[in-house]
Design an enzyme around this catalytic site. Structure first.
Site, short mmCIF file in Angstrom:
data_model
loop_
_atom_site.label_atom_id
_atom_site.label_comp_id
_atom_site.label_asym_id
_atom_site.label_seq_id
_atom_site.Cartn_x
_atom_site.Cartn_y
_atom_site.Cartn_z
N ASP A 34 0.61 -0.78 0.06
CA ASP A 34 0.10 -0.12 -0.16
C ASP A 34 0.95 1.10 -0.12
O ASP A 34 0.67 2.63 -0.54
CB ASP A 34 -0.66 0.24 0.73
CG ASP A 34 -1.63 -0.62 1.16
OD1 ASP A 34 -2.34 -1.72 -0.06
OD2 ASP A 34 -3.00 -1.30 2.09
N LYS A 116 -26.58 -16.02 -11.08
CA LYS A 116 -27.45 -14.80 -11.51
C LYS A 116 -26.53 -14.16 -9.86
O LYS A 116 -27.39 -14.38 -8.90
CB LYS A 116 -28.69 -15.30 -11.70
CG LYS A 116 -29.64 -13.99 -12.32
CD LYS A 116 -31.23 -14.50 -12.06
CE LYS A 116 -31.67 -13.71 -12.54
NZ LYS A 116 -31.60 -12.75 -11.03
N CYS A 435 -45.04 -8.03 31.99
CA CYS A 435 -45.80 -7.92 33.29
C CYS A 435 -45.29 -8.26 34.33
O CYS A 435 -44.35 -9.55 34.18
CB CYS A 435 -46.40 -8.83 32.85
SG CYS A 435 -48.52 -9.23 33.27
#
Ligand code: IVH
Length: 692
Positions: A34, A116, A435
């Site tokens: 790089d 595909k 609850c």
């Protein structure tokens, strides 16, 4: 450096950078690192700045995006970009073959087959090998001009000449390459992570991410996105020397590759009888592929036959898509049901108009919790995208906003328990609304079911079904009065004969006799007290009476017990309701004494297997509150096998922070994914984690 030298060096640098791009993105075989690349890049930038007259839109420096556009221009395709017809099974495939054989009587067709891709169709136009323009498919006749966006796709060669030259491939005067812009599953996942971090938009799937990234008026946004292009065909091609023209799909694909364009490595020529095998192999492999594919495409290999067959108004006759059964589909959200679990958690469940997905009819999907519904802005009556990945519970992916009915109102999550009508509260820092009414029938029912389940006393032969019947008839209201049932009462139930009633009572007696303190603690379903904590408690206290008087501070001296767990244990004993339950359980003979304390051994007699026993678990990412080894030890303690890599055989992936490839793989394979909290809950209180 004089102007002439500058021009020479600029051209040299551009060629070098194109070459290194090609090595890096196409061949996946870089020659420089790089830093080396950056140095060349910066040198070119400086020279171009000093010599603006030498600017070139295809320079490697121009791939970071251009100034934002006010809108996309549209432009007609030279040749229409048609769609593809689909087949879904071998019957339809054979019918397709019959159809084309009537039009082109050939004994055996050869087909070019390739995956595909599930991305976005685009057309890239090259003149004398140089990229000049890109269009989306649009309506097939006209597309949007996305030249600047495509220029930022790093894996795309903007100048085909040098690679073509090296490969001995002539360059057409005009080349319209068609293909699909996609994003890898891994990059999709990372992109969403990043978007989440910066509070940006997340995407429902790789296709949407690719589309959203490409159709940006500001191409510098596109430049940040890891898009890739795969060529699968051509539009108009004009050669300087017509003898260079390709005569088969396979030579065309090979030619595109020699020009430096990316094509799928999986494409190949097969005889018509082998197309099915390619389809089946791809379907099997699809989860391992880096990209989403939704089927295969088969094209007649011979371009002369392609031309003879031509097109219908919609699609070519010479090509067909053989699609995989859909894992996703659209359907109506009919209602949102609320289930109440053992600990009172209200779990929303989508009730859907039934829809077949990958071979199963789906009519319910999990919605996780209140926040999830709000984030997706789900409204009853909406059309939603539903997805079934692997064996995972079906999920609602997103709303199709265009199809929202006008009168659809934002969903209001109930503030009351749908079963007992009492207030449901959401504690700070919790996603769940609960609850808290201990005598709520739904909570009671779930607690009794848990009490007898594998995670509790593991009373074989007394399943969930019977408990539901007994609770519905009001014959059982607590785990204690389950043990008070008599034969007469049992015989009053339909489908309960004398023999079953005897077995039922025998199972209760055995459970009463065998229950040890540890199993009993698990069965009570004290929050945060599962296998591991129950074991610790049973090793330190003789019985419930002993445990009921222990302070939080003392509890916190025990291994693995923190303030939260200690608090829950204390709260359990402080509740009048629970004190009453313990008295009643004692009355029916359930007051187990600690076996661990008495014998001091680790015998597993009478111990129910953990739901994780025998399961394969992979840990990935940072687990924040504990080390990987600790987590591993916990998993192994309950009999799980900790493995290193994710496969179809993996039962659970426990993902922590910054989990990457393994997490993605788990998603792709449909392996159940847990965060650390859910994993510990499964270790400790399996019933709750497996509701929903
Ligand atoms: S060939 C004239 N090959 O699928 C033939 N299409 O549903 C045109 N697609 O619009 C298409 N992968 O965008 C072909 N390997 C592939 C493909 C492919 C994806 C897309 C293409 C097309 C759509 C039709």
């Amino acid at each position: 450096m004089n102007a002439h030298e500058a021009q020479h060096r600029i051209e040299e640098l551009r060629a070098l950078l194109h070459h290194h791009n090609y090595r890096y993105y196409i061949l996946d075989d870089p020659e420089i690192d790089d830093a080396g690349y950056d140095a060349l890049f910066r040198e070119l930038l400086a020279l171009e700045k000093a010599h603006p007259e030498l600017a070139d839109p295809n320079s490697p420096t121009k791939r970071v995006g251009a100034p934002p556009l006010p809108a996309f221009a549209s432009k007609a395709h030279r040749q229409e970009m048609k769609s593809l017809d689909n087949v879904f099974d071998s019957g339809e495939w054979k019918a397709y073959l019959d159809r084309i054989r009537r039009l082109a009587p050939t004994s055996q067709f050869s087909f070019w087959v390739d995956p595909k891709f599930d991305g976005l169709a685009v057309e890239l136009i090259f003149e004398d090998g140089r990229f000049v323009e890109a269009l989306t498919r649009g309506d097939g006749q006209t597309g949007e001009v996305i030249t600047e966006n495509i220029r930022t796709v790093k894996s795309l060669q903007l100048d085909l000449n040098s690679v073509a030259h090296n490969n001995g491939q002539p360059v057409p005067r005009l080349l319209e390459v068609r293909g699909e812009v996609v994003i890898t599953k891994q990059d999709f996942y990372l992109l969403n992570e990043k978007q989440r971090k910066i509070g940006g938009k997340t995407f429902a799937n790789p296709r949407n991410a690719a589309a959203g990234s490409l159709r940006q008026l500001d191409s510098s946004v596109t430049a940040q996105r890891p898009l890739r292009f795969f060529a699968y065909g051509v539009g108009e091609v004009v050669w300087n020397d017509p003898t260079h023209a390709w005569t088969s799909q396979s030579s065309l694909m090979g030619g595109l590759r020699k020009l430096g364009l990316t094509t799928s490595d999986l494409g190949k020529v097969v005889s018509e009888s082998d197309v099915q095998e390619f389809h089946d192999t791809m379907e099997e492999k699809r989860h391992e592929l880096p990209f989403d594919i939704d089927g295969i495409v088969a094209k007649i290999d011979d371009l002369a036959i392609q031309e003879a067959l031509g097109f219908t108004s919609r699609a070519p006759r010479f090509a067909i898509a053989w699609k995989f059964p859909a894992h996703q589909g659209k359907t109506k959200l009919l209602d949102i049901a609320i289930q109440v679990g053992r600990t009172g958690v209200l779990t929303p469940v989508a009730e859907l108009a039934p829809i077949p997905l990958a071979g199963v009819t789906v009519s319910r999907a999990t919605l996780h919790n209140e926040d999830e519904i709000m984030a997706k802005d789900l409204r009853i009556g909406d059309t939603v995208v539903v997805q079934r990945a692997g064996d995972v519970i079906p999920e609602v992916v997103e709303v199709v906003l265009e199809q929202r009915p006008e009168n659809a109102k934002p969903y209001e999550f109930p503030r009351q328990c749908p079963v007992c009508g009492e207030k449901a509260v959401r504690l700070q820092g919790e996603v769940a609304r609960r609850c808290v009414n201990m005598s709520c029938e739904a909570v009671r029912r779930q607690r009794i079911i848990h009490f007898v389940s594998k995670a509790g006393l593991d009373i074989a032969g007394i399943g969930k079904k019977w408990i539901e019947i007994l609770v519905d008839k009001g014959l059982v209201t607590t785990p204690a009065n389950l043990f008070r049932l008599d034969k007469m009462t049992l015989l009053s139930l339909s489908r309960m004969g004398s023999k079953s009633a005897n077995n039922f009572l025998k199972a209760l007696d055995e459970a009463r006799a065998q229950a040890d303190l540890r199993r009993f603690l698990c069965a009570l379903g004290i929050r945060h007290v599962g296998e591991r904590t129950a074991k610790t408690l049973a090793e330190h206290y003789p019985n419930m009476d002993g445990l009921s008087v222990v302070s939080e501070e003392e509890l916190m001296q025990l291994p693995d017990i923190g303030p939260e767990v200690a608090g829950q244990i204390r709260a359990f004993f402080q509740s009048e309701h629970n004190q009453q339950l313990l008295i009643e359980l004692k009355e029916v003979g359930l007051d187990p004494q600690s076996s661990s304390l008495v014998s001091g051994d680790e015998s597993s007699q009478g111990k129910a297997p953990s739901p994780l026993a025998g399961k394969k678990i992979v840990f990935t990412g940072g687990l924040a509150s504990m080390s990987r080894n600790e987590a591993k030890a916990i998993a192994e303690k309950v009999g799980a096998e900790v493995v290193g890599s994710v496969s179809k055989k993996t039962d659970y992936v426990v993902a922590g922070e910054d989990a990457g490839a393994k997490l993605q793989k788990a998603r792709d394979l449909g392996v159940t994914i847990l965060d650390l909290k859910a994993f510990l809950e499964l270790v400790e209180s399996p019933e709750e984690s497996s509701t929903a």
